[in-house]
Design an enzyme around this catalytic site. Structure first.
Site, short mmCIF file in Angstrom:
data_model
loop_
_atom_site.label_atom_id
_atom_site.label_comp_id
_atom_site.label_asym_id
_atom_site.label_seq_id
_atom_site.Cartn_x
_atom_site.Cartn_y
_atom_site.Cartn_z
N LYS A 1 -2.67 -4.95 3.77
CA LYS A 1 -3.50 -4.08 4.62
C LYS A 1 -3.91 -4.79 5.92
O LYS A 1 -4.12 -4.14 6.94
CB LYS A 1 -4.73 -3.61 3.84
CG LYS A 1 -4.38 -2.67 2.69
CD LYS A 1 -3.71 -1.39 3.18
CE LYS A 1 -3.41 -0.40 2.08
NZ LYS A 1 -2.79 0.84 2.59
N TYR B 1 -2.81 -7.07 -1.94
CA TYR B 1 -3.26 -5.84 -1.28
C TYR B 1 -3.91 -6.16 0.08
O TYR B 1 -3.63 -5.52 1.10
CB TYR B 1 -4.24 -5.12 -2.20
CG TYR B 1 -4.71 -3.78 -1.70
CD1 TYR B 1 -3.90 -2.65 -1.79
CD2 TYR B 1 -5.98 -3.63 -1.13
CE1 TYR B 1 -4.35 -1.41 -1.33
CE2 TYR B 1 -6.43 -2.40 -0.67
CZ TYR B 1 -5.60 -1.29 -0.78
OH TYR B 1 -6.04 -0.06 -0.32
P1 NAP Z 1 -3.66 7.20 -4.89
O1 NAP Z 1 -4.60 8.29 -5.26
O2 NAP Z 1 -3.31 6.15 -5.87
O3 NAP Z 1 -2.31 7.89 -4.31
C1 NAP Z 1 -1.28 7.08 -3.85
C2 NAP Z 1 -0.23 7.94 -3.19
O4 NAP Z 1 0.81 7.07 -2.69
C3 NAP Z 1 0.43 8.89 -4.16
O5 NAP Z 1 0.72 10.10 -3.48
C4 NAP Z 1 1.72 8.18 -4.53
O6 NAP Z 1 2.78 9.04 -4.89
C5 NAP Z 1 2.06 7.52 -3.20
N1 NAP Z 1 2.97 6.39 -3.37
C6 NAP Z 1 2.79 5.26 -4.10
N2 NAP Z 1 3.87 4.47 -4.01
C7 NAP Z 1 4.75 5.11 -3.21
C8 NAP Z 1 6.05 4.81 -2.75
N3 NAP Z 1 6.67 3.67 -3.09
N4 NAP Z 1 6.68 5.70 -1.94
C9 NAP Z 1 6.09 6.87 -1.60
N5 NAP Z 1 4.84 7.22 -2.01
C10 NAP Z 1 4.19 6.35 -2.81
O7 NAP Z 1 -4.20 6.41 -3.60
P2 NAP Z 1 -5.36 6.78 -2.55
O8 NAP Z 1 -6.62 6.20 -3.04
O9 NAP Z 1 -5.28 8.21 -2.18
O10 NAP Z 1 -4.92 5.84 -1.31
C11 NAP Z 1 -4.19 6.35 -0.21
C12 NAP Z 1 -4.08 5.24 0.83
O11 NAP Z 1 -5.41 4.86 1.25
C13 NAP Z 1 -3.41 3.97 0.33
O12 NAP Z 1 -2.65 3.39 1.35
C14 NAP Z 1 -4.57 3.08 -0.02
O13 NAP Z 1 -4.22 1.72 0.02
C15 NAP Z 1 -5.55 3.46 1.07
N6 NAP Z 1 -6.94 3.16 0.73
C16 NAP Z 1 -7.51 3.71 -0.37
C17 NAP Z 1 -8.84 3.39 -0.69
C18 NAP Z 1 -9.54 3.96 -1.88
O14 NAP Z 1 -10.67 3.51 -2.15
N7 NAP Z 1 -8.99 4.90 -2.60
C19 NAP Z 1 -9.54 2.48 0.12
C20 NAP Z 1 -8.91 1.93 1.22
C21 NAP Z 1 -7.60 2.28 1.53
P3 NAP Z 1 3.15 9.35 -6.44
O15 NAP Z 1 2.16 10.39 -6.91
O16 NAP Z 1 4.53 9.87 -6.36
O17 NAP Z 1 3.00 8.04 -7.18
#
Ligand code: NAP
Length: 243
Positions: free
Chosen positions: A155, A151
């Site tokens: 990133k 990861y």
């Molecule tokens: P999440 O709640 O797990 O949601 C992930 C989203 O990505 C879902 O809509 C999922 O769609 C979609 N996705 C996963 N694999 C995919 C693929 N192969 N093709 C198209 N869509 C895909 O994640 P989140 O926490 O909202 O994170 C969103 C972004 O922010 C990510 O890039 C994550 O790395 C980044 N981020 C998050 C955090 C955190 O603490 N949450 C911190 C830093 C960065 P489905 O519903 O169809 O699976």
């Protein structure tokens, strides 16, 4: 209404941060293309946020699927003014236990997925001589994380991708910036151990984990006219956790 009638593509729009980003764009007038792995997930957000939003099922790691999804967006809604590469996954485990497929899948979705979408929108954006690209990195990409080699690498790669896209497409009036969120309450972080949550609450000056609503306004700034002279930047949004 900073995005009235603008076409905005948000990947990973079915849940969490992406859903909130899609909602915030629609609230400011954008026609949002909501991308997720399933039609149900993508369409559910599109019908919830309204304003002409449309759902697209697409695995961002599949370059042919991404090309055809962007072609459909252009045909259905028009040339995207904004692309938000938010789709992301984790497959955390210690290095000695990490399988090839765990490493490859995270790189393919988080890093190559962002590249696939950028390459697909580059042509129509260059033709329009306008574009705003925003990539979701992470504080883990900037600082590393034990158990997160795949990861963190993906990133950190997103930061390098952002810098290169900013340099390469800048002369066409296309900016590219990244957001590095801290720990945000979504499905991705729901399994964080209680002790870690307490650590964040005690250490971060903000005194809490973040919410998706803390991230969306930063994404909208980088997507707006107001950020025309800002490109290649990575903005940390973590409540001060990594100060
Ligand atoms: P999440 O709640 O797990 O949601 C992930 C989203 O990505 C879902 O809509 C999922 O769609 C979609 N996705 C996963 N694999 C995919 C693929 N192969 N093709 C198209 N869509 C895909 O994640 P989140 O926490 O909202 O994170 C969103 C972004 O922010 C990510 O890039 C994550 O790395 C980044 N981020 C998050 C955090 C955190 O603490 N949450 C911190 C830093 C960065 P489905 O519903 O169809 O699976």
């Amino acid at each position: 209404m900073r995005f009235a009638d603008k076409v905005v593509v948000v990947t990973g729009a079915s849940r969490g941060i992406g859903k909130e980003i899609a909602r915030a764009f629609a609230a400011e007038g954008a026609k949002v293309a909501c991308v997720a792995t399933t039609e149900n997930g993508a369409n559910a957000t599109a019908s919830e946020i309204g304003n002409g939003a449309k759902g697209y099922a697409c695995d961002v790691s599949d370059s042919a699927a991404v090309d055809s999804m962007i072609e459909s967006v252009v045909a259905d809604l028009g040339t995207p003014a904004v692309l938000v590469n938010n789709a992301g996954i984790t497959k955390d485990t210690l290095i000695l236990r990490m399988k090839d497929e765990d490493f490859d899948r995270v790189i393919n979705v988080n890093l190559k997925g962002a590249f696939n979408c950028i390459r697909a929108v580059a042509k129509p954006m260059m033709k329009a001589r306008y574009g705003r690209i925003v990539n979701l990195s992470s504080v883990i990409g900037l600082h590393g994380g034990a158990g997160q080699a795949n990861y963190a690498a993906s990133k950190a790669g997103v930061v390098g991708l952002t810098l290169s896209v900013a340099k390469e497409l800048g002369s066409r009036n296309i900016t590219c910036n990244a957001i590095a969120p801290g720990f945000i309450e979504t499905d991705m972080t729901e399994d964080l151990p209680a002790e870690f949550r307490e650590h964040v609450e005690k250490t971060a000056p903000a005194g809490r984990l973040g919410t998706a609503a803390d991230i969306a306004p930063a994404v909208l700034f980088f997507s707006s006219e107001e950020s025309a002279y800002v490109t290649g930047q990575t903005l940390t949004v973590d409540g001060g956790l990594f100060l």
